[in-house]
Write a protein that holds these residues in place. Structure first.
Motif, short mmCIF file in Angstrom:
data_model
loop_
_atom_site.label_atom_id
_atom_site.label_comp_id
_atom_site.label_asym_id
_atom_site.label_seq_id
_atom_site.Cartn_x
_atom_site.Cartn_y
_atom_site.Cartn_z
N GLY A 88 0.84 -1.18 0.00
CA GLY A 88 0.00 0.00 0.00
C GLY A 88 0.88 1.24 0.00
O GLY A 88 2.08 1.17 -0.28
N GLN A 89 0.32 2.38 0.34
CA GLN A 89 1.10 3.62 0.27
C GLN A 89 2.31 3.60 1.20
O GLN A 89 3.39 4.08 0.84
N ALA A 90 2.19 3.00 2.39
CA ALA A 90 3.31 2.97 3.32
C ALA A 90 4.42 2.06 2.82
O ALA A 90 5.60 2.41 2.88
N GLY A 91 4.05 0.87 2.34
CA GLY A 91 5.06 -0.05 1.83
C GLY A 91 5.78 0.48 0.61
O GLY A 91 7.00 0.31 0.47
N LEU A 92 5.05 1.13 -0.29
CA LEU A 92 5.67 1.70 -1.50
C LEU A 92 6.59 2.86 -1.13
O LEU A 92 7.66 3.03 -1.74
N ALA A 93 6.18 3.67 -0.15
CA ALA A 93 7.05 4.77 0.29
C ALA A 93 8.33 4.22 0.91
O ALA A 93 9.43 4.75 0.68
N ALA A 94 8.21 3.13 1.68
CA ALA A 94 9.41 2.51 2.24
C ALA A 94 10.31 1.99 1.14
O ALA A 94 11.54 2.15 1.19
N ALA A 95 9.72 1.38 0.11
CA ALA A 95 10.50 0.86 -1.01
C ALA A 95 11.22 1.99 -1.75
O ALA A 95 12.38 1.84 -2.16
N TYR A 96 10.54 3.11 -1.90
CA TYR A 96 11.16 4.28 -2.56
C TYR A 96 12.44 4.69 -1.83
O TYR A 96 13.49 4.91 -2.45
N HIS A 97 12.37 4.78 -0.51
CA HIS A 97 13.54 5.23 0.25
C HIS A 97 14.60 4.14 0.34
O HIS A 97 15.80 4.45 0.37
N LEU A 98 14.20 2.88 0.37
CA LEU A 98 15.19 1.81 0.32
C LEU A 98 15.94 1.82 -1.01
O LEU A 98 17.17 1.63 -1.05
N ALA A 99 15.21 2.04 -2.09
CA ALA A 99 15.85 2.09 -3.41
C ALA A 99 16.82 3.26 -3.50
O ALA A 99 17.93 3.12 -4.03
N ARG A 100 16.42 4.41 -2.98
CA ARG A 100 17.31 5.58 -3.02
C ARG A 100 18.58 5.34 -2.20
O ARG A 100 19.64 5.86 -2.53
N ALA A 101 18.45 4.54 -1.16
CA ALA A 101 19.61 4.25 -0.31
C ALA A 101 20.48 3.13 -0.89
O ALA A 101 21.54 2.82 -0.34
N GLY A 102 20.01 2.51 -1.98
CA GLY A 102 20.78 1.43 -2.58
C GLY A 102 20.70 0.12 -1.82
O GLY A 102 21.56 -0.75 -1.99
N ALA A 103 19.68 -0.04 -1.00
CA ALA A 103 19.54 -1.27 -0.20
C ALA A 103 18.97 -2.40 -1.06
O ALA A 103 18.22 -2.16 -2.01
N ASP A 104 19.30 -3.60 -0.70
CA ASP A 104 18.72 -4.78 -1.32
C ASP A 104 17.40 -5.07 -0.62
O ASP A 104 17.38 -5.25 0.61
N TYR A 105 16.31 -5.14 -1.36
CA TYR A 105 15.00 -5.32 -0.73
C TYR A 105 14.03 -5.98 -1.69
O TYR A 105 14.25 -6.03 -2.91
N SER A 106 12.94 -6.48 -1.16
CA SER A 106 11.83 -6.99 -1.94
C SER A 106 10.53 -6.62 -1.24
O SER A 106 10.53 -6.27 -0.05
N ILE A 107 9.43 -6.67 -1.97
CA ILE A 107 8.13 -6.30 -1.42
C ILE A 107 7.16 -7.45 -1.69
O ILE A 107 7.04 -7.91 -2.84
N ALA A 108 6.48 -7.90 -0.67
CA ALA A 108 5.46 -8.95 -0.81
C ALA A 108 4.10 -8.37 -0.44
O ALA A 108 3.94 -7.76 0.62
N ASP A 109 3.13 -8.55 -1.33
CA ASP A 109 1.78 -8.05 -1.07
C ASP A 109 0.77 -9.17 -1.28
O ASP A 109 0.88 -9.96 -2.23
N ALA A 110 -0.23 -9.23 -0.42
CA ALA A 110 -1.20 -10.33 -0.46
C ALA A 110 -2.17 -10.21 -1.62
O ALA A 110 -2.75 -11.21 -2.05
N ASN A 111 -2.36 -9.02 -2.14
CA ASN A 111 -3.40 -8.80 -3.15
C ASN A 111 -2.95 -9.19 -4.55
O ASN A 111 -1.77 -9.34 -4.83
N ARG A 112 -3.94 -9.32 -5.43
CA ARG A 112 -3.65 -9.69 -6.81
C ARG A 112 -3.00 -8.55 -7.58
O ARG A 112 -2.17 -8.76 -8.45
N ARG A 113 -3.40 -7.31 -7.25
CA ARG A 113 -2.85 -6.12 -7.90
C ARG A 113 -2.47 -5.09 -6.85
O ARG A 113 -3.10 -5.01 -5.79
N VAL A 114 -1.46 -4.31 -7.14
CA VAL A 114 -1.14 -3.17 -6.28
C VAL A 114 -2.35 -2.24 -6.27
O VAL A 114 -2.91 -1.92 -7.33
N GLY A 115 -2.76 -1.80 -5.12
CA GLY A 115 -3.92 -0.92 -4.99
C GLY A 115 -5.20 -1.62 -4.65
O GLY A 115 -6.22 -0.98 -4.38
N ASP A 116 -5.19 -2.97 -4.63
CA ASP A 116 -6.44 -3.69 -4.36
C ASP A 116 -6.97 -3.47 -2.95
O ASP A 116 -8.17 -3.65 -2.72
#
Length: 351
Positions: free
Chosen positions: A11-39
């Motif tokens: 959701g918005q919080a997880g995507l915001a966290a991913a944005y800042h992890l990416a900017r920091a160059g961290a290795d990360y992945s995101i798992a979401d229970a829904n079929r589509r982002v935004g569901d």
């Protein structure tokens, strides 16, 4: 030890966290229970619109298109989240519900998915959202079998309703929205709780959110004098949802629901009403049953943290109501909260 972060929830919080992890160059992945982002947004009631205008409803790195003074509806914002993940190339894996998170002997975490798959990570950011399990008061059990019960995660629109009076229990923003929607087809009673203050939508031509931001009301900590007042008031903008406005829409306003008997609802002033459907809109509780990590959860099942930092080393949270301030429960707070959590995560690594 190899370092990798698993973000649970897109959701918005997880995507915001991913944005800042990416900017920091961290290795990360995101798992979401829904079929589509935004569901998680698409699953809510049809008439839902955001609390805040578009100018205050974007995540870092991508504007929300449209009239800055207007409000996004449910589907528009869900599509924005999907576009956000796509344009920023965030590695979201959908259909990956975490059913258990445990701690290994070496200090790493192991997530078990619904399909039986597993993934290990050195750090976890839980972004599961604040709207998890609807609360249903014990008085619900006193209604008879002829009464249909709905909750905010089940209700979509008035076409679901059988003929007969509808009782909405809870007069927050969602409860008032749903009351108006139900009134399109059925008589409606809205059972209120504590007195609520509604804010004017605009002051001197500016959005109330602009003024709240300017005065620091949105960023005040919950233990500050201003923050404690904001939290106690729990106000939201009056977008034609005052009790007087609802009365003009022929919605009956009742005090707190205190008892029930078969199809009869009884209120704190001694009045009553016959009902066919009850919609429970009294808030949510956390579902922490999957979080099998000692010290990560309070006795009441809520997530244990301070400003998003768990007492468990390597475990963090984003998107919690009042995580740092009033903005934490709003889209506008997701980016700043996530940035600080990611900074803390990286600093803890260094330590």
């Amino acid at each position: 030890m190899e370092r990798s972060v698993l973000v649970i929830g897109a959701g918005q919080a997880g995507l915001a966290a991913a944005y800042h992890l990416a900017r920091a160059g961290a290795d990360y992945s995101i798992a979401d229970a829904n079929r589509r982002v935004g569901d998680s947004w698409r699953a809510r009631y049809d008439a839902l619109t955001l609390f805040t205008p578009r100018q205050f409803s974007a995540l870092p790195g991508l504007e929300l298109s449209g009239n800055r003074e207007g409000y996004s509806n449910r589907d528009e914002f869900a599509d924005y989240l999907e576009a956000y993940a796509s344009r920023l190339k965030l590695p979201v894996e959908t259909g990956r519900r975490v059913v258990r998170l445990s701690r290994l002997d070496d200090g790493r975490f192991e997530a078990t998915f619904e399909d039986g798959g597993k993934r290990q990570a050195s750090e976890i950011i839980v972004a599961a959202g604040a709207f998890q399990v609807p609360r249903i008061p014990t008085v619900a059990g006193k209604f008879g079998s002829d009464v249909l019960h709905l909750t905010t995660d089940i209700f979509r629109n008035a076409n679901q309703l059988p003929d007969g009076p509808v009782l909405i229990v809870g007069d927050g923003a969602s409860g008032r929205d749903i009351a108006v929607e139900c009134r399109r087809t059925q008589p409606v009673i809205l059972a209120t709780g504590k007195p609520r203050k509604l804010l004017p939508e605009r002051i001197l031509g500016k959005s109330i959110w602009w003024w709240l931001h300017l005065t620091g009301a949105l960023t005040a900590s919950p233990d500050s004098l201003l923050g404690s007042r904001v939290r106690a008031t729990d106000a939201f903008p009056d977008r034609d949802r005052s009790l007087e406005s609802l009365k003009r829409k022929d919605i009956r306003i009742a005090p707190r629901l205190v008892n029930a008997d078969e199809t009869t609802a009884r209120f704190s002033d001694g009045s009553s009403a016959e009902v066919r459907t009850v919609v429970w809109t009294v808030g949510y509780r956390d579902d922490s049953s999957w979080l099998d990590v000692p010290l990560a959860v309070n006795e009441d099942g809520s997530f244990r943290h301070e400003a998003g930092v768990s007492p468990v080393k390597g475990l963090y949270f984003v998107g919690r109501p009042w995580q740092r301030n009033r903005a934490s429960a709003l889209i506008m707070g997701a980016g700043p909260d996530a940035e600080l959590v990611v900074q803390r995560l990286l600093a803890d690594r260094g330590g």
